[in-house]
Design an enzyme around this catalytic site. Structure first.
Site, PDB file in Angstrom:
ATOM      1  N   CYS A   1     -10.340 -22.253  39.572  1.00  0.00           N
ATOM      2  CA  CYS A   1     -11.049 -21.014  39.227  1.00  0.00           C
ATOM      3  C   CYS A   1     -11.557 -20.254  40.448  1.00  0.00           C
ATOM      4  O   CYS A   1     -12.057 -19.138  40.315  1.00  0.00           O
ATOM      5  CB  CYS A   1     -12.194 -21.326  38.269  1.00  0.00           C
ATOM      6  SG  CYS A   1     -11.644 -22.237  36.815  1.00  0.00           S
TER       7      CYS A   1
ATOM      8  N   HIS B   1     -20.807 -17.239  39.046  1.00  0.00           N
ATOM      9  CA  HIS B   1     -19.690 -17.899  38.367  1.00  0.00           C
ATOM     10  C   HIS B   1     -20.003 -18.002  36.875  1.00  0.00           C
ATOM     11  O   HIS B   1     -19.162 -17.682  36.039  1.00  0.00           O
ATOM     12  CB  HIS B   1     -19.443 -19.273  38.984  1.00  0.00           C
ATOM     13  CG  HIS B   1     -18.211 -19.938  38.497  1.00  0.00           C
ATOM     14  ND1 HIS B   1     -16.953 -19.378  38.621  1.00  0.00           N
ATOM     15  CD2 HIS B   1     -18.017 -21.126  37.861  1.00  0.00           C
ATOM     16  CE1 HIS B   1     -16.048 -20.185  38.102  1.00  0.00           C
ATOM     17  NE2 HIS B   1     -16.666 -21.254  37.625  1.00  0.00           N
TER      18      HIS B   1
ATOM     19  N   GLU C   1     -25.877 -23.490  39.476  1.00  0.00           N
ATOM     20  CA  GLU C   1     -25.782 -22.223  40.207  1.00  0.00           C
ATOM     21  C   GLU C   1     -27.141 -21.539  40.290  1.00  0.00           C
ATOM     22  O   GLU C   1     -27.505 -20.994  41.341  1.00  0.00           O
ATOM     23  CB  GLU C   1     -24.756 -21.306  39.557  1.00  0.00           C
ATOM     24  CG  GLU C   1     -24.432 -20.083  40.390  1.00  0.00           C
ATOM     25  CD  GLU C   1     -23.248 -19.291  39.881  1.00  0.00           C
ATOM     26  OE1 GLU C   1     -22.766 -18.407  40.613  1.00  0.00           O
ATOM     27  OE2 GLU C   1     -22.788 -19.557  38.740  1.00  0.00           O
TER      28      GLU C   1
ATOM     29  N   LYS D   1     -18.459 -12.994  32.886  1.00  0.00           N
ATOM     30  CA  LYS D   1     -17.652 -13.850  32.013  1.00  0.00           C
ATOM     31  C   LYS D   1     -18.168 -13.825  30.579  1.00  0.00           C
ATOM     32  O   LYS D   1     -17.453 -14.224  29.658  1.00  0.00           O
ATOM     33  CB  LYS D   1     -17.638 -15.279  32.534  1.00  0.00           C
ATOM     34  CG  LYS D   1     -16.816 -15.492  33.802  1.00  0.00           C
ATOM     35  CD  LYS D   1     -16.755 -16.964  34.161  1.00  0.00           C
ATOM     36  CE  LYS D   1     -15.989 -17.182  35.457  1.00  0.00           C
ATOM     37  NZ  LYS D   1     -16.745 -16.698  36.641  1.00  0.00           N
TER      38      LYS D   1
ATOM     39  N   HIS E   1     -13.507 -16.560  30.707  1.00  0.00           N
ATOM     40  CA  HIS E   1     -13.161 -17.156  31.990  1.00  0.00           C
ATOM     41  C   HIS E   1     -11.665 -16.994  32.218  1.00  0.00           C
ATOM     42  O   HIS E   1     -10.846 -17.675  31.594  1.00  0.00           O
ATOM     43  CB  HIS E   1     -13.554 -18.634  31.985  1.00  0.00           C
ATOM     44  CG  HIS E   1     -13.550 -19.259  33.339  1.00  0.00           C
ATOM     45  ND1 HIS E   1     -12.987 -18.649  34.442  1.00  0.00           N
ATOM     46  CD2 HIS E   1     -14.049 -20.448  33.782  1.00  0.00           C
ATOM     47  CE1 HIS E   1     -13.130 -19.421  35.491  1.00  0.00           C
ATOM     48  NE2 HIS E   1     -13.776 -20.527  35.120  1.00  0.00           N
TER      49      HIS E   1
ATOM     50  N   PHE F   1     -12.471 -26.344  39.382  1.00  0.00           N
ATOM     51  CA  PHE F   1     -12.254 -27.773  39.212  1.00  0.00           C
ATOM     52  C   PHE F   1     -11.730 -28.362  40.525  1.00  0.00           C
ATOM     53  O   PHE F   1     -10.888 -27.759  41.194  1.00  0.00           O
ATOM     54  CB  PHE F   1     -11.239 -28.039  38.105  1.00  0.00           C
ATOM     55  CG  PHE F   1     -11.766 -27.869  36.706  1.00  0.00           C
ATOM     56  CD1 PHE F   1     -13.091 -27.560  36.466  1.00  0.00           C
ATOM     57  CD2 PHE F   1     -10.930 -28.046  35.619  1.00  0.00           C
ATOM     58  CE1 PHE F   1     -13.578 -27.423  35.170  1.00  0.00           C
ATOM     59  CE2 PHE F   1     -11.395 -27.910  34.312  1.00  0.00           C
ATOM     60  CZ  PHE F   1     -12.719 -27.593  34.093  1.00  0.00           C
TER      61      PHE F   1
END
Length: 427
Positions: free
Chosen positions: A173, A313, A324, A345, A350, A413
């Site tokens: 991502c 994110h 975060e 998002k 996403h 990831f």
């Protein structure tokens, strides 16, 4: 080495909020959700039955009218490459690259990313073989070139004759942010005057949705898809998968001025780090997230207090949102409460390998127009006791404010973290 200034001179977007930049940005400011029932395949047996799909996409819109050969060639490649080609066409035309007779195409590069690549193609070909196994392996000759994750970069280069640096980037991502950082570095160090960059993804298929379902990563709010992506809310239950492609033209400032290009904003820094913690989960203390923001700020030659807006994110997962938010507080201190923070998002879903590019686009537009897009779907009282709600998450409604500097975070990831910083362009 004298570092050159890098500006953005072209934008293109195929997203769940619209098939161009103007529509995508307008809907983001309006707080429109791109989520709805999945139409790409039958979801009867799936836990999650919704996604943020691109709507009304037609290959015919991106090839010369009536040119059957061009249309056939366009459709040979996976949907992720089609999204990339469509976004690139918009961005290249927006930047006026094709109308510049003096443009040296030997020096124009393409650095474009996809986290998964041609998963549609791979799934279809494997399924076809399974059904016809008795007849022996009969795969399409386009299986490999359509599947590999670098093909979007290759196809864009071939389409426009751009013979500069050309490759794909893969970091889950964080993919398109890593692609943009590479593009920024090439232009800033004088290795190429123009780089076409960004990312694309088309993961909404049985393997994509089923795989993430098995990980329990996706929201299963099937009764209300449009409210399912709810970053920083206590009732969040996973992310909403999205798709699309976004392209940006990074150009050396003097090169852009010499050809009279319009300038959307300036790219001033980028940072990368690793969580070195877990294959899918963010570090619970936000160590990698803090480090990547520190590095981006240092690279940009600014201080944390110079940042006005962070496009986080913010995927709408429990651990990710917490880590975060903690990283922002730890790094920015008291200034964290003066920032606007938002997770777009909540609207786009996403978009995996394309998410960094769309969020950079939103960050550039925020600086250009002095307005911050919202984090939608937060309900009164839906507060997580572990999140500091004195932070301004820009809940539910866009906010006007001066945005000189914006930072965009993407985490992938494998523990891949990438942040890019843009600012309002001033001559």
């Amino acid at each position: 080495m004298e570092l050159k200034r890098v500006v953005v001179t072209g934008l293109g977007a195929i997203t769940p909020l619209g098939n161009d930049v103007e529509t995508t940005w307008k809907n983001a400011l309006a707080g429109v959700s791109g989520a709805g029932p999945i139409t790409h395949f039958d979801t009867t047996l799936f836990k999650t039955k919704f996604a943020c799909e691109v709507k009304g996409f037609k290959a015919e819109d991106y090839v010369p009218a009536g040119d059957r050969h061009a249309l056939r060639d366009f459709k040979k490649f996976d949907l992720y490459t089609q999204y990339a080609m469509a976004a690139a066409k918009q961005a290249v035309e927006d930047a006026g690259l094709l109308s510049d007779d003096k443009l040296d195409r030997d020096q124009v590069g393409v650095i474009f990313g996809s986290g998964i690549g041609g998963i549609h193609t791979f799934e279809q070909e494997v399924s076809y073989y399974a059904k016809n196994e008795a007849n022996g392996p009969k795969y399409s000759p386009f299986l490999i070139p359509a599947m590999i994750a670098d093909m979007a970069a290759g196809r864009i280069s071939i389409e426009y004759g751009f013979r500069g640096p050309n490759y794909g980037v893969v970091s889950a991502c964080a993919t398109s942010t890593n692609a943009m950082i590479d593009a920024f570095t090439y232009v800033r160090t004088g290795k190429a005057p123009v780089i076409v960059t960004g990312g694309s993804e088309a993961p909404i298929c049985p393997v994509g949705v089923g795989g993430f379902n098995s990980m329990k990563a996706l929201s299963t709010r099937n009764d209300s898809p449009e409210t399912a992506s709810r970053p920083f809310s206590a009732s969040r239950d996973g992310f909403v998968i999205g798709e699309g492609g976004v392209c940006l033209i990074f150009e050396e400032l003097e090169h852009a001025l010499a050809r009279g290009a319009k300038i959307y904003g300036e790219v001033i820094g980028g940072g990368m780090s690793a969580d070195a913690y877990h294959i899918t989960a963010s570090h619970p203390e936000g160590l990698g997230a803090k480090l990547v923001m520190e590095r981006a700020i240092e690279d940009a030659g600014i201080t944390p207090d110079d940042v006005d807006y962070i496009n986080v994110h913010g995927t709408s997962t429990h651990v990710g949102d917490l880590s975060e938010a903690k990283a922002i507080k730890d790094l920015f201190g008291d200034h964290a409460y003066a920032l606007n923070i938002s997770s777009t998002k909540s609207m786009t879903g996403h978009m995996l390998g394309a998410t960094g590019a769309v969020e950079a686009l939103f960050s550039i537009k925020a600086c250009q127009e002095d307005i911050v897009p919202p984090t939608i779907n937060h309900e009164e009282g839906d507060n997580d006791p572990d999140i500091d709600y004195k932070l301004n998450f820009t809940f539910n409604k866009a906010q006007k404010r001066t945005v000189n500097v914006a930072l965009s975070n993407t985490f992938g990831f494998g523990g891949h973290n990438a942040s890019i910083i843009v600012k309002k362009y001033k001559s």
